[in-house]
Design a protein around this motif. Structure first.
Motif, short mmCIF file in Angstrom:
data_model
loop_
_atom_site.label_atom_id
_atom_site.label_comp_id
_atom_site.label_asym_id
_atom_site.label_seq_id
_atom_site.Cartn_x
_atom_site.Cartn_y
_atom_site.Cartn_z
N GLN A 132 0.78 -1.28 0.00
CA GLN A 132 0.00 -0.07 0.07
C GLN A 132 0.95 1.10 -0.12
OE1 GLN A 132 -2.63 0.57 3.48
NE2 GLN A 132 -3.68 2.17 2.56
N LYS A 133 1.78 1.12 0.82
CA LYS A 133 2.70 2.58 0.90
C LYS A 133 4.00 2.33 0.35
CE LYS A 133 0.50 3.22 5.41
NZ LYS A 133 0.40 3.37 6.83
N GLY A 134 4.43 1.44 -0.14
CA GLY A 134 5.85 1.32 -0.63
C GLY A 134 6.88 1.10 0.16
N ALA A 135 8.24 1.27 -0.26
CA ALA A 135 9.23 1.04 0.84
C ALA A 135 9.25 1.91 1.89
CB ALA A 135 10.47 1.24 -0.12
N LEU A 136 9.79 1.33 3.01
CA LEU A 136 9.78 2.09 4.29
C LEU A 136 11.16 2.97 4.18
CD1 LEU A 136 9.09 -0.48 6.97
CD2 LEU A 136 7.52 0.99 5.91
N SER A 137 11.02 4.36 4.80
CA SER A 137 12.10 5.05 5.00
C SER A 137 13.27 4.65 6.04
CB SER A 137 11.62 6.36 5.26
OG SER A 137 11.18 6.42 6.67
N GLU A 138 14.38 5.09 6.10
CA GLU A 138 15.15 4.59 7.22
C GLU A 138 14.82 4.63 8.72
OE1 GLU A 138 19.73 5.70 8.63
OE2 GLU A 138 19.31 6.29 6.87
N ARG A 139 14.03 5.82 8.51
CA ARG A 139 13.41 6.26 9.86
C ARG A 139 12.24 5.19 10.46
NH1 ARG A 139 9.05 7.97 11.56
NH2 ARG A 139 8.25 9.16 9.99
N GLN A 140 11.36 4.96 9.27
CA GLN A 140 10.25 4.00 9.76
C GLN A 140 10.84 2.79 9.97
OE1 GLN A 140 8.42 4.94 5.77
NE2 GLN A 140 6.75 5.56 7.01
N ILE A 141 11.98 2.07 9.36
CA ILE A 141 12.51 1.06 9.38
C ILE A 141 13.19 0.90 10.90
CG2 ILE A 141 14.45 -0.78 8.92
CD1 ILE A 141 14.17 0.36 6.09
N MET A 142 13.81 1.97 11.44
CA MET A 142 14.38 2.06 12.86
C MET A 142 13.06 1.76 13.91
SD MET A 142 17.72 2.27 12.87
CE MET A 142 18.09 2.93 14.32
N GLU A 143 12.16 2.41 13.67
CA GLU A 143 10.82 2.38 14.43
C GLU A 143 10.49 0.92 14.51
OE1 GLU A 143 8.15 5.44 13.09
OE2 GLU A 143 9.49 7.16 13.73
N LEU A 144 10.17 0.44 13.31
CA LEU A 144 9.88 -1.12 13.17
C LEU A 144 10.80 -1.92 14.12
CD1 LEU A 144 7.98 -3.19 12.08
CD2 LEU A 144 9.53 -3.23 10.24
N LEU A 145 12.08 -1.66 13.77
CA LEU A 145 13.03 -2.59 14.63
C LEU A 145 12.78 -2.33 16.12
CD1 LEU A 145 15.98 -2.23 12.23
CD2 LEU A 145 14.40 -4.37 12.57
N LEU A 146 12.75 -1.03 16.44
CA LEU A 146 12.70 -0.62 17.91
C LEU A 146 11.34 -1.34 18.58
CD1 LEU A 146 14.07 2.99 18.03
CD2 LEU A 146 15.14 0.62 19.00
N ASP A 147 10.63 -1.45 17.69
CA ASP A 147 8.98 -2.06 18.19
C ASP A 147 9.13 -3.47 18.48
OD1 ASP A 147 7.57 0.27 18.48
OD2 ASP A 147 6.62 0.13 16.57
N ILE A 148 9.88 -4.20 17.47
CA ILE A 148 10.12 -5.65 17.45
C ILE A 148 11.16 -6.09 18.62
CG2 ILE A 148 10.79 -7.38 16.00
CD1 ILE A 148 9.83 -6.06 13.53
N LEU A 149 12.14 -5.39 18.63
CA LEU A 149 13.11 -5.97 19.51
C LEU A 149 12.66 -6.14 20.98
CD1 LEU A 149 16.27 -3.64 18.72
CD2 LEU A 149 16.00 -5.99 18.36
N PRO A 150 11.69 -5.47 21.52
CA PRO A 150 11.37 -6.12 22.93
C PRO A 150 10.64 -7.62 22.87
CG PRO A 150 10.80 -3.82 22.62
CD PRO A 150 11.34 -4.24 21.51
N VAL A 151 9.85 -7.76 21.67
CA VAL A 151 9.13 -8.88 21.55
C VAL A 151 10.11 -9.94 21.26
CG1 VAL A 151 7.72 -10.25 19.95
CG2 VAL A 151 7.16 -7.50 20.53
N LEU A 152 11.19 -9.80 20.66
CA LEU A 152 12.27 -10.74 20.26
C LEU A 152 12.97 -11.00 21.58
CD1 LEU A 152 13.88 -9.75 17.05
CD2 LEU A 152 12.35 -11.55 17.61
N LYS A 153 13.37 -10.14 22.33
CA LYS A 153 13.81 -10.49 23.80
C LYS A 153 12.92 -11.26 24.54
CE LYS A 153 15.60 -7.88 27.70
NZ LYS A 153 16.16 -6.70 28.62
N PHE A 154 11.83 -10.85 24.58
CA PHE A 154 10.75 -11.64 25.44
C PHE A 154 10.58 -12.94 25.02
CE2 PHE A 154 6.47 -13.20 26.09
CZ PHE A 154 6.32 -13.14 27.39
N ILE A 155 10.63 -13.21 23.67
CA ILE A 155 10.65 -14.83 23.21
C ILE A 155 12.01 -15.44 23.43
CG2 ILE A 155 10.66 -16.03 21.07
CD1 ILE A 155 8.62 -13.81 20.04
#
Length: 155
Positions: A132-155
């Motif tokens: 829908q939105k196309g490729a993510l910007s560098e800032r959006q990728i960083m935000e996505l990774l920061l959202d995912i990291l706590p989940v990965l740590k929990f797992i």
């Protein structure tokens, strides 16, 4: 709408009130006695399908139903697939205590298929967002990774 649970059905959507699938004539039933499957969300090929459902015992709360449909012929391969699906259920039960992981509601078999029922989380998956939105910007990728990291740590 009601959805046919026959994994070979090519047109699983049926009108409310139908007792049998209009395409394949499979009986339309409530899963586990109270989950009404209303829409096919994804067809995962040789592994199964994912559906949107309503839980009639919880005021028609939406939930996700995963159906295990191994396309394997060997008994040992089917047994392995069932065992892995059971392990997924156990892991989801343990991990569902995290706010970013859907809660497991049920795991059961019915009519020779295995099912997982999970919390429904409204929204698009990453593939849909990218289409829908196309490729993510560098800032959006960083935000996505920061959202995912706590989940990965929990797992």
């Amino acid at each position: 709408m009601l959805c046919c649970l026959n994994p070979d059905c090519q047109k699983p959507q049926n009108p409310d009130g139908a007792k049998f699938c209009q395409n394949c004539r499979t009986e339309l039933v409530l899963l586990g006695g109270h989950y009404r499957v209303i829409q096919l969300l994804s067809d995962e090929g040789g592994f199964g399908r994912t559906y949107l459902a309503e839980d009639e015992q919880k005021l028609n709360e939406l939930c996700v139903v995963k159906q295990l449909v191994p396309q394997l012929q060997e008994t040992s391969s089917i047994g392995k697939a069932v065992a892995l699906f059971g392990e997924e259920a156990k892991r989801l039960q343990q991990l569902g205590e995290h706010l970013q992981i859907p809660t497991l509601y049920a795991y059961f078999s019915q009519d020779n298929y295995f099912y997982l029922v999970q919390q429904y989380i409204e929204g698009q998956n990453l593939s849909q967002e990218l289409r829908q939105k196309g490729a993510l910007s560098e800032r959006q990728i960083m935000e996505l990774l920061l959202d995912i990291l706590p989940v990965l740590k929990f797992i």
